[in-house]
Design a protein around this motif. Structure first.
Motif, PDB file in Angstrom:
ATOM      1  N   GLU A 288       0.817  -1.216   0.000  1.00  0.00           N
ATOM      2  CA  GLU A 288       0.000   0.000   0.000  1.00  0.00           C
ATOM      3  C   GLU A 288       0.850   1.265   0.000  1.00  0.00           C
ATOM      4  OE1 GLU A 288      -4.208   1.427   1.893  1.00  0.00           O
ATOM      5  OE2 GLU A 288      -2.919   0.162   3.131  1.00  0.00           O
ATOM      6  N   PHE A 289       1.862   1.310   0.839  1.00  0.00           N
ATOM      7  CA  PHE A 289       2.779   2.446   0.845  1.00  0.00           C
ATOM      8  C   PHE A 289       4.057   2.061   1.586  1.00  0.00           C
ATOM      9  CE2 PHE A 289       0.046   3.100   4.594  1.00  0.00           C
ATOM     10  CZ  PHE A 289       0.977   3.298   5.600  1.00  0.00           C
ATOM     11  N   ALA A 290       5.081   2.868   1.391  1.00  0.00           N
ATOM     12  CA  ALA A 290       6.374   2.644   2.051  1.00  0.00           C
ATOM     13  C   ALA A 290       6.938   3.973   2.514  1.00  0.00           C
ATOM     14  CB  ALA A 290       7.351   1.955   1.099  1.00  0.00           C
ATOM     15  N   VAL A 291       7.773   3.911   3.537  1.00  0.00           N
ATOM     16  CA  VAL A 291       8.502   5.091   4.009  1.00  0.00           C
ATOM     17  C   VAL A 291       9.935   4.984   3.515  1.00  0.00           C
ATOM     18  CG1 VAL A 291       9.491   6.227   6.032  1.00  0.00           C
ATOM     19  CG2 VAL A 291       7.101   5.555   6.035  1.00  0.00           C
ATOM     20  N   ASP A 292      10.410   6.023   2.867  1.00  0.00           N
ATOM     21  CA  ASP A 292      11.773   6.047   2.343  1.00  0.00           C
ATOM     22  C   ASP A 292      12.646   6.922   3.231  1.00  0.00           C
ATOM     23  OD1 ASP A 292      14.047   5.912   0.767  1.00  0.00           O
ATOM     24  OD2 ASP A 292      13.320   7.379  -0.698  1.00  0.00           O
ATOM     25  N   GLN A 293      13.728   6.339   3.779  1.00  0.00           N
ATOM     26  CA  GLN A 293      14.662   7.126   4.591  1.00  0.00           C
ATOM     27  C   GLN A 293      15.938   7.475   3.828  1.00  0.00           C
ATOM     28  OE1 GLN A 293      16.897   5.119   7.782  1.00  0.00           O
ATOM     29  NE2 GLN A 293      15.765   3.248   7.286  1.00  0.00           N
ATOM     30  N   GLN A 294      15.985   7.154   2.529  1.00  0.00           N
ATOM     31  CA  GLN A 294      17.108   7.482   1.649  1.00  0.00           C
ATOM     32  C   GLN A 294      18.444   6.908   2.148  1.00  0.00           C
ATOM     33  OE1 GLN A 294      16.439  11.346  -0.689  1.00  0.00           O
ATOM     34  NE2 GLN A 294      15.955  11.948   1.402  1.00  0.00           N
ATOM     35  N   PRO A 295      18.576   5.593   2.154  1.00  0.00           N
ATOM     36  CA  PRO A 295      19.813   4.971   2.637  1.00  0.00           C
ATOM     37  C   PRO A 295      21.052   5.334   1.827  1.00  0.00           C
ATOM     38  CG  PRO A 295      18.374   3.354   1.594  1.00  0.00           C
ATOM     39  CD  PRO A 295      17.567   4.596   1.776  1.00  0.00           C
TER      40      PRO A 295
ATOM     41  N   PRO B  94      11.501  11.063   7.201  1.00  0.00           N
ATOM     42  CA  PRO B  94      10.818  10.119   6.312  1.00  0.00           C
ATOM     43  C   PRO B  94      10.104  10.799   5.145  1.00  0.00           C
ATOM     44  CG  PRO B  94       9.413  10.629   8.171  1.00  0.00           C
ATOM     45  CD  PRO B  94      10.665  11.428   8.366  1.00  0.00           C
ATOM     46  N   ALA B  95       9.897  10.027   4.066  1.00  0.00           N
ATOM     47  CA  ALA B  95       9.079  10.449   2.936  1.00  0.00           C
ATOM     48  C   ALA B  95       8.249   9.250   2.493  1.00  0.00           C
ATOM     49  CB  ALA B  95       9.958  10.932   1.791  1.00  0.00           C
ATOM     50  N   PHE B  96       6.979   9.470   2.186  1.00  0.00           N
ATOM     51  CA  PHE B  96       6.102   8.366   1.808  1.00  0.00           C
ATOM     52  C   PHE B  96       6.136   8.128   0.303  1.00  0.00           C
ATOM     53  CE2 PHE B  96       4.201   9.364   5.940  1.00  0.00           C
ATOM     54  CZ  PHE B  96       4.053   8.083   6.443  1.00  0.00           C
ATOM     55  N   VAL B  97       6.121   6.852  -0.065  1.00  0.00           N
ATOM     56  CA  VAL B  97       6.037   6.444  -1.465  1.00  0.00           C
ATOM     57  C   VAL B  97       4.816   5.547  -1.608  1.00  0.00           C
ATOM     58  CG1 VAL B  97       7.155   5.199  -3.350  1.00  0.00           C
ATOM     59  CG2 VAL B  97       8.536   6.570  -1.777  1.00  0.00           C
ATOM     60  N   ASP B  98       3.898   5.928  -2.507  1.00  0.00           N
ATOM     61  CA  ASP B  98       2.725   5.099  -2.787  1.00  0.00           C
ATOM     62  C   ASP B  98       2.475   5.143  -4.296  1.00  0.00           C
ATOM     63  OD1 ASP B  98       1.538   7.586  -3.256  1.00  0.00           O
ATOM     64  OD2 ASP B  98       0.516   7.628  -1.323  1.00  0.00           O
ATOM     65  N   ARG B  99       1.327   4.667  -4.727  1.00  0.00           N
ATOM     66  CA  ARG B  99       1.063   4.583  -6.173  1.00  0.00           C
ATOM     67  C   ARG B  99       1.014   5.955  -6.824  1.00  0.00           C
ATOM     68  NH1 ARG B  99      -3.483   0.017  -7.427  1.00  0.00           N
ATOM     69  NH2 ARG B  99      -2.527   0.153  -9.489  1.00  0.00           N
ATOM     70  N   SER B 100       0.777   6.989  -6.047  1.00  0.00           N
ATOM     71  CA  SER B 100       0.674   8.337  -6.625  1.00  0.00           C
ATOM     72  C   SER B 100       2.030   8.907  -7.028  1.00  0.00           C
ATOM     73  CB  SER B 100      -0.012   9.286  -5.631  1.00  0.00           C
ATOM     74  OG  SER B 100       0.842   9.559  -4.524  1.00  0.00           O
ATOM     75  N   ASN B 101       3.117   8.411  -6.415  1.00  0.00           N
ATOM     76  CA  ASN B 101       4.425   9.010  -6.720  1.00  0.00           C
ATOM     77  C   ASN B 101       5.541   7.986  -6.938  1.00  0.00           C
ATOM     78  OD1 ASN B 101       4.799   8.089  -4.121  1.00  0.00           O
ATOM     79  ND2 ASN B 101       5.435  10.052  -3.252  1.00  0.00           N
ATOM     80  N   VAL B 102       5.188   6.694  -6.969  1.00  0.00           N
ATOM     81  CA  VAL B 102       6.229   5.666  -7.048  1.00  0.00           C
ATOM     82  C   VAL B 102       7.039   5.766  -8.330  1.00  0.00           C
ATOM     83  CG1 VAL B 102       4.695   3.914  -8.060  1.00  0.00           C
ATOM     84  CG2 VAL B 102       6.711   3.207  -6.738  1.00  0.00           C
ATOM     85  N   ASP B 103       6.424   6.209  -9.419  1.00  0.00           N
ATOM     86  CA  ASP B 103       7.160   6.293 -10.679  1.00  0.00           C
ATOM     87  C   ASP B 103       8.316   7.290 -10.610  1.00  0.00           C
ATOM     88  OD1 ASP B 103       5.601   4.384 -11.899  1.00  0.00           O
ATOM     89  OD2 ASP B 103       4.207   5.838 -12.762  1.00  0.00           O
ATOM     90  N   LYS B 104       8.211   8.257  -9.713  1.00  0.00           N
ATOM     91  CA  LYS B 104       9.268   9.259  -9.585  1.00  0.00           C
ATOM     92  C   LYS B 104      10.553   8.686  -9.002  1.00  0.00           C
ATOM     93  CE  LYS B 104       6.028  13.130  -9.014  1.00  0.00           C
ATOM     94  NZ  LYS B 104       5.573  14.236  -8.118  1.00  0.00           N
TER      95      LYS B 104
END
Length: 337
Positions: free
Chosen positions: A278-285, A317-327
């Motif tokens: 559904e969504f993920a949190v990106d911490q930019q490893p 954190p930054a959220f990634v879901d279907r609305s912005n995953v392509d970016k």
């Protein structure tokens, strides 16, 4: 004002300072002696001409955890630019990780970047490194402890803040009953994520411990939990590989639960696009690894340290879901997000 509040308020300024430091660090190439004088050579465009440094990056990576491949890529990119010999080592066992830090001290490296998933176990050896005059920075885990242990800087995510944001997101998507899957007992960062989520999530939360080093066991444990409790509507995992495994568990259990997670990898972005996650949190490893290594070059050659040695540099954190995953998918495909 508590520390989390200060971090949130100062994060934009700190991030701006970090960006300025990176611009300064875009320096030129060559080789040089192993040891450099403090305040080494001037920098120009390209790669560093400053004398060769040796830096140890010591993490708590478990075998097969692809998250750390991304951290390492960022570190390697900074090392290549800064004329640094990067020595990478890892062990999920805190005692053995401490031994790896001791090895770096014995080798008289020019700097150490270390994760503090279990800070108490690293306290003594980090003190030895600092006492030996070796600059030490932290990344990824240990935001609450890096200053107490005498580190110069810290690059990562405030896991409590990320957890709180995650809980709010669960409210937004209508979750009611959640199981939070911790794949490494004793890891303070993972505990902070679940605890932070509980603070803001309005539904019911249960913690499920699994053995992250044994993925078939992770799968069977989550499957069993979902079969036992049909009321669970969301499985929350704390790493991308565990999220993908949880998707299989949901199918095996015949559950209607959705999966959401912390952290990304290239496979997970595809699962988000398909709707399996559904969504993920990106911490930019990648950014964590890059900034940690680059900061040691900046400290040695120009006396810089981000956040004034007081505030961390926040990478999420930054959220990634279907609305912005392509970016972010294209970057994830290269193994850098």
């Amino acid at each position: 004002m508590d520390r989390s509040s200060r971090s949130r308020r100062l994060a934009p300024a700190v991030a701006l300072a970090a960006a300025a430091a990176l611009t300064l660090a875009g320096c030129s190439s060559g080789s040089g002696g192993k040891k450099a004088e403090e305040g080494g050579g001037a920098a120009s465009a390209g790669r560093a001409t400053t004398p060769r440094m040796t830096v140890a990056l010591v993490t708590h990576q478990a075998p097969g955890d692809t998250f750390w491949d991304i951290v390492r890529k960022g570190a390697e990119a900074a090392a290549a630019k800064d004329n640094i010999k990067l020595v990478y080592s890892a062990d999920p066992d805190a005692g053995r990780q401490a031994n790896l830090v001791q090895n770096a001290v014995d080798q008289k490296v020019d700097g150490i970047a270390v994760t503090l998933a279990k800070p108490d176990a690293l306290k003594a050896v980090v003190g030895k490194a600092v006492g030996a005059g070796i600059p030490v920075v932290g990344l990824n885990s240990g935001l609450a402890d890096w200053r107490k242990l005498g580190l110069l800087e810290f690059f990562g995510q405030d896991e409590s803040v990320a957890g709180e944001a995650f809980g709010t997101k669960l409210n937004d998507v209508g979750a009611k009953k959640v199981v939070c899957v911790i794949h490494e007992q004793g890891n303070v960062g993972l505990t902070q994520r679940c605890d932070g989520m509980k603070k803001t999530f309005k539904g019911t939360t249960e913690t499920l411990y699994v053995n992250g080093a044994d993925m078939p066991s992770v799968k069977s444990t989550i499957t069993a939990k979902l079969k036992q409790d049909g009321g669970i509507d969301h499985v929350v995992t704390l790493g991308a590989p565990f999220a993908l495994t949880a998707v299989q568990s949901v199918g095996d259990a015949g559950s209607k639960a959705k999966v959401a997670t912390f952290d990304l990898n290239k496979n997970l972005t595809g699962a988000v696009r398909k709707g399996d996650i559904e969504f993920a949190v990106d911490q930019q490893p990648y950014l964590q690894g890059y900034l940690a290594i680059d900061s040691l070059w900046l400290y040695r050659n120009n006396g810089n340290y981000s956040g004034g040695g007081v505030q961390p540099v926040l990478t999420g954190p930054a959220f990634v879901d279907r609305s912005n995953v392509d970016k972010v998918a294209a970057f994830a495909a290269k193994g850098t997000r």
